[in-house]
Write a protein that holds these residues in place. Structure first.
Motif, mmCIF file in Angstrom:
data_model
loop_
_atom_site.group_PDB
_atom_site.id
_atom_site.type_symbol
_atom_site.label_atom_id
_atom_site.label_comp_id
_atom_site.label_asym_id
_atom_site.label_seq_id
_atom_site.Cartn_x
_atom_site.Cartn_y
_atom_site.Cartn_z
ATOM 1 N N ALA A 81 34.089 11.789 2.841
ATOM 2 C CA ALA A 81 33.764 10.785 1.825
ATOM 3 C C ALA A 81 32.907 9.671 2.424
ATOM 4 N N ALA A 82 33.259 9.206 3.622
ATOM 5 C CA ALA A 82 32.486 8.147 4.275
ATOM 6 C C ALA A 82 31.052 8.606 4.539
ATOM 7 N N THR A 83 30.897 9.850 4.969
ATOM 8 C CA THR A 83 29.561 10.393 5.217
ATOM 9 C C THR A 83 28.758 10.485 3.923
ATOM 10 N N LEU A 84 29.419 10.867 2.837
ATOM 11 C CA LEU A 84 28.747 10.940 1.538
ATOM 12 C C LEU A 84 28.291 9.556 1.077
ATOM 13 N N PHE A 85 29.127 8.542 1.290
ATOM 14 C CA PHE A 85 28.729 7.166 0.961
ATOM 15 C C PHE A 85 27.466 6.778 1.733
ATOM 16 N N LEU A 86 27.438 7.111 3.016
ATOM 17 C CA LEU A 86 26.300 6.757 3.869
ATOM 18 C C LEU A 86 25.031 7.472 3.411
ATOM 19 N N LEU A 87 25.124 8.770 3.198
ATOM 20 C CA LEU A 87 23.953 9.544 2.773
ATOM 21 C C LEU A 87 23.476 9.111 1.393
ATOM 22 N N SER A 88 24.416 8.817 0.506
ATOM 23 C CA SER A 88 24.060 8.400 -0.849
ATOM 24 C C SER A 88 23.302 7.074 -0.829
ATOM 25 N N ALA A 89 23.766 6.127 -0.018
ATOM 26 C CA ALA A 89 23.100 4.822 0.054
ATOM 27 C C ALA A 89 21.664 4.972 0.546
ATOM 28 N N LEU A 90 21.473 5.753 1.589
ATOM 29 C CA LEU A 90 20.133 5.926 2.141
ATOM 30 C C LEU A 90 19.229 6.687 1.171
ATOM 31 N N ALA A 91 19.763 7.754 0.584
ATOM 32 C CA ALA A 91 18.968 8.563 -0.342
ATOM 33 C C ALA A 91 18.623 7.785 -1.608
ATOM 34 N N SER A 92 19.541 6.965 -2.101
ATOM 35 C CA SER A 92 19.274 6.153 -3.292
ATOM 36 C C SER A 92 18.165 5.147 -3.026
ATOM 37 N N ALA A 93 18.208 4.531 -1.855
ATOM 38 C CA ALA A 93 17.210 3.521 -1.518
ATOM 39 C C ALA A 93 15.811 4.120 -1.377
ATOM 40 N N LEU A 94 15.740 5.379 -0.959
ATOM 41 C CA LEU A 94 14.443 6.008 -0.691
ATOM 42 C C LEU A 94 13.962 6.919 -1.818
ATOM 43 N N ALA A 95 14.773 7.071 -2.878
ATOM 44 C CA ALA A 95 14.467 8.049 -3.927
ATOM 45 C C ALA A 95 13.098 7.792 -4.559
ATOM 46 N N PRO A 96 12.184 8.776 -4.509
ATOM 47 C CA PRO A 96 10.853 8.577 -5.098
ATOM 48 C C PRO A 96 10.812 8.857 -6.597
ATOM 49 N N THR A 97 11.815 9.575 -7.121
ATOM 50 C CA THR A 97 11.845 9.911 -8.540
ATOM 51 C C THR A 97 13.216 9.608 -9.114
ATOM 52 N N PHE A 98 13.286 9.527 -10.437
ATOM 53 C CA PHE A 98 14.563 9.255 -11.099
ATOM 54 C C PHE A 98 15.554 10.393 -10.872
ATOM 55 N N SER A 99 15.074 11.638 -10.904
ATOM 56 C CA SER A 99 15.963 12.785 -10.702
ATOM 57 C C SER A 99 16.624 12.737 -9.329
ATOM 58 N N LEU A 100 15.852 12.375 -8.304
ATOM 59 C CA LEU A 100 16.422 12.290 -6.965
ATOM 60 C C LEU A 100 17.363 11.093 -6.841
ATOM 61 N N LEU A 101 17.080 10.022 -7.572
ATOM 62 C CA LEU A 101 17.995 8.889 -7.577
ATOM 63 C C LEU A 101 19.338 9.291 -8.181
ATOM 64 N N VAL A 102 19.294 10.015 -9.291
ATOM 65 C CA VAL A 102 20.531 10.482 -9.917
ATOM 66 C C VAL A 102 21.291 11.409 -8.972
ATOM 67 N N ALA A 103 20.563 12.323 -8.314
ATOM 68 C CA ALA A 103 21.210 13.229 -7.369
ATOM 69 C C ALA A 103 21.892 12.455 -6.240
ATOM 70 N N ALA A 104 21.225 11.404 -5.744
ATOM 71 C CA ALA A 104 21.800 10.583 -4.678
ATOM 72 C C ALA A 104 23.039 9.840 -5.163
ATOM 73 N N ARG A 105 22.973 9.320 -6.393
ATOM 74 C CA ARG A 105 24.126 8.624 -6.959
ATOM 75 C C ARG A 105 25.313 9.580 -7.156
ATOM 76 N N MET A 106 25.026 10.797 -7.572
ATOM 77 C CA MET A 106 26.104 11.778 -7.765
ATOM 78 C C MET A 106 26.717 12.169 -6.426
ATOM 79 N N LEU A 107 25.910 12.177 -5.372
ATOM 80 C CA LEU A 107 26.443 12.416 -4.034
ATOM 81 C C LEU A 107 27.456 11.333 -3.675
#
Length: 509
Positions: A81-107
């Motif tokens: 869970a902690a790793t998912l929080f970390l990856l989600s935060a980084l992926a959300s901040a860098l998301a170039p599209t809305f779909s990838l932002l949603v995917a990062a948030r779901m992570l």
């Protein structure tokens, strides 16, 4: 403090960082909804999906994290869970599209669901019985602190003046506590109960000696073994058992409270707080500052509820808090219904250069009596794309409203929720169902609660745009009144009664 107690407290505090990250991850989206709506050109339903998607994946994680922790271990799932929080935060901040932002948030939602289930489970399995309640409550308190921290973090980042990239920093800053959680879990042992389940009794005894003192290890170890044997001898009751006539009252209470907790709009306020405050015309900076007050109010009154729940009782807190929710929602509806919208010459002159003020000349000095009528006029004069892009700014510029009334009503709503439906629901769930089916029952009503939460988050922006501010809050108030009437009729007081007494009162043979 004794050495054993220090170990229990420190370990519980580390594990409860999962609750902090859960609250932070869920609420940090409140600061970015306006920016992503503009940047990704989202419809209102798409905007709602961007917020609600986390709840959907969190619900899935809640369903599988328990069995997964039985297989891999409590600590392993917390680390995941902690790793998912970390990856989600980084992926959300860098998301170039809305779909990838949603995917990062779901992570991140997968981390939220896992932390919600496993963190309190771990603490309950480690803590000595004499301090178990207080240590488990650290996790719930950390969730509320995480929500407050998200609001405050959003405000600080906004004040840094990072421009169009501010929303990315708001989402990315979570990587700092998430990384700290990953590192801190290295110092956390495995749950003694899980170790016994895996026949690793020597390791379990070592952990129990640190947590509760060496004198108690033998008795505690024997109790854990007996409990595991007893659970192994009893088959898991099927879901259909929950719908038997004898459980009708308990199930009705559980479903009613589970729906009521979300359908009165708490996550609409938590996840869209700056958007709501901006509707009152106070400006972006003030809207984010008032969102901080929402988080602080939630924190203070959650602590009040922890103090009062065993003194005043569940029923009184629930009825009083729900009545407060209804009143505050009706005040919000009144406040927005009394608002008027006018673009005068001075207002038009002060609009940002990015807004085509010349196209709004036909609206100058016209007064609109509702936000719906004003928005419709904006779309007619500016066109769909420009109106959607500048709607929030124009509504805030044109509105004539009492912003203090709006602030008081929202803070009153949050305070009412925090002393009632927020903490009382989970206490009731643990009390009203008989031992034999409690796990299945809590999973079922918890799933309903999550589904309603997802629906409220998804459609809230659409409601504001389609039904208007006043009608949206009026609907929330109406649900609160309906829930209040039902709860007043069916809910007995559970304070001071044993689980056996409650089972006799609520469950028919």
């Amino acid at each position: 403090m004794a050495r054993a107690n220090r170990f229990s407290v420190v370990t519980s505090a580390i594990v409860a960082l999962g609750g902090f990250l859960m609250g932070f991850d869920a609420s940090v989206i409140s600061g970015v909804v306006g920016s992503i709506e503009t940047q990704f050109q989202l419809s209102k339903i798409e905007l709602g999906w961007g917020v609600a998607s986390l709840s959907l994946s969190a619900t899935f994680a809640m369903m599988v994290s328990g069995p997964l922790s039985d297989r891999l271990g409590r600590r392993a799932v917390l680390l995941l869970a902690a790793t998912l929080f970390l990856l989600s935060a980084l992926a959300s901040a860098l998301a170039p599209t809305f779909s990838l932002l949603v995917a990062a948030r779901m992570l991140g939602g997968l981390g939220v669901g896992a932390a919600l289930i496993i963190a309190p489970m771990y603490i309950a399995e480690l803590a000595p019985p004499r301090v178990r309640g207080r240590l488990v409550s650290i996790n719930q308190l950390n969730i509320v602190i995480g929500i407050s921290a998200a609001f405050f973090s959003n405000y600080l980042i906004l004040k840094l003046g990072l421009g169009d990239n501010a929303w990315r920093w708001m989402l990315g800053v979570e990587a700092v506590p998430a990384l700290a959680y990953v590192l801190a879990l290295a110092f956390v042992p495995e749950s003694p109960r899980w170790l016994v389940m895996r026949d690793r009794k020597a390791e379990a005894a070592e952990v129990l000696a640190k947590a509760g003192g060496e004198k108690e290890v033998g008795a505690v170890l024997a109790a854990i073994e007996g409990s595991i044997r007893q659970e192994g001898d009893k088959p898991r009751p099927p879901l259909r058992t929950l719908f038997s006539p004898g459980l009708r009252l308990a199930l009705l209470i559980g479903v009613t409270v589970g729906i009521l907790q979300q359908i009165t709009g708490i996550n609409a306020v938590f996840f869209y707080a700056p958007m709501i405050f901006e509707q009152s015309g106070i400006g972006t900076d003030a809207a984010f500052m008032q969102a901080v007050l929402v988080g602080l109010t939630n924190l203070v009154f959650t602590i009040v509820a922890m103090v009062l729940i065993d003194r005043l009782g569940r029923r009184l807190l629930l009825l009083g808090g729900t009545a407060g929710i209804a009143i505050c929602m009706f005040v919000l509806a009144y406040g927005f219904s009394a608002a008027r919208y006018t673009l005068d010459s001075e207002t038009l002159a002060e609009l940002p250069d990015t807004i085509p003020a010349a196209a709004l000349e036909r609206l100058k000095d016209r007064t609109f009596e509702s936000d719906l009528a004003f928005r419709e006029a904006l779309h007619t004069e500016l066109g769909e794309a420009a109106a959607n892009e500048h709607e929030t700014t124009l509504v805030a510029a044109a509105i004539d409203i009492n912003p203090t009334l709006i602030l008081i009503a929202i803070l009153g709503f949050v305070a009412s929720f925090a002393v009632s439906l927020g903490p009382v629901m989970w206490v009731l769930f643990s009390e009203i169902f008989p031992n034999t089916i409690r796990g299945v029952a809590i999973s079922f009503v918890g799933l309903i609660n999550s589904a309603v939460s997802f629906g409220v988050q998804l459609i809230f922006p659409w409601e504001l745009a389609t039904l208007g501010n006043a009608t949206t809050f009026l609907i929330f108030g109406g649900f609160a009144v309906l829930g209040l009437v039902i709860v007043a009729r069916i809910l007995p007081e559970t304070r001071g009664k044993s689980l056996e007494e409650l089972e006799a009162a609520l469950v028919k043979a």
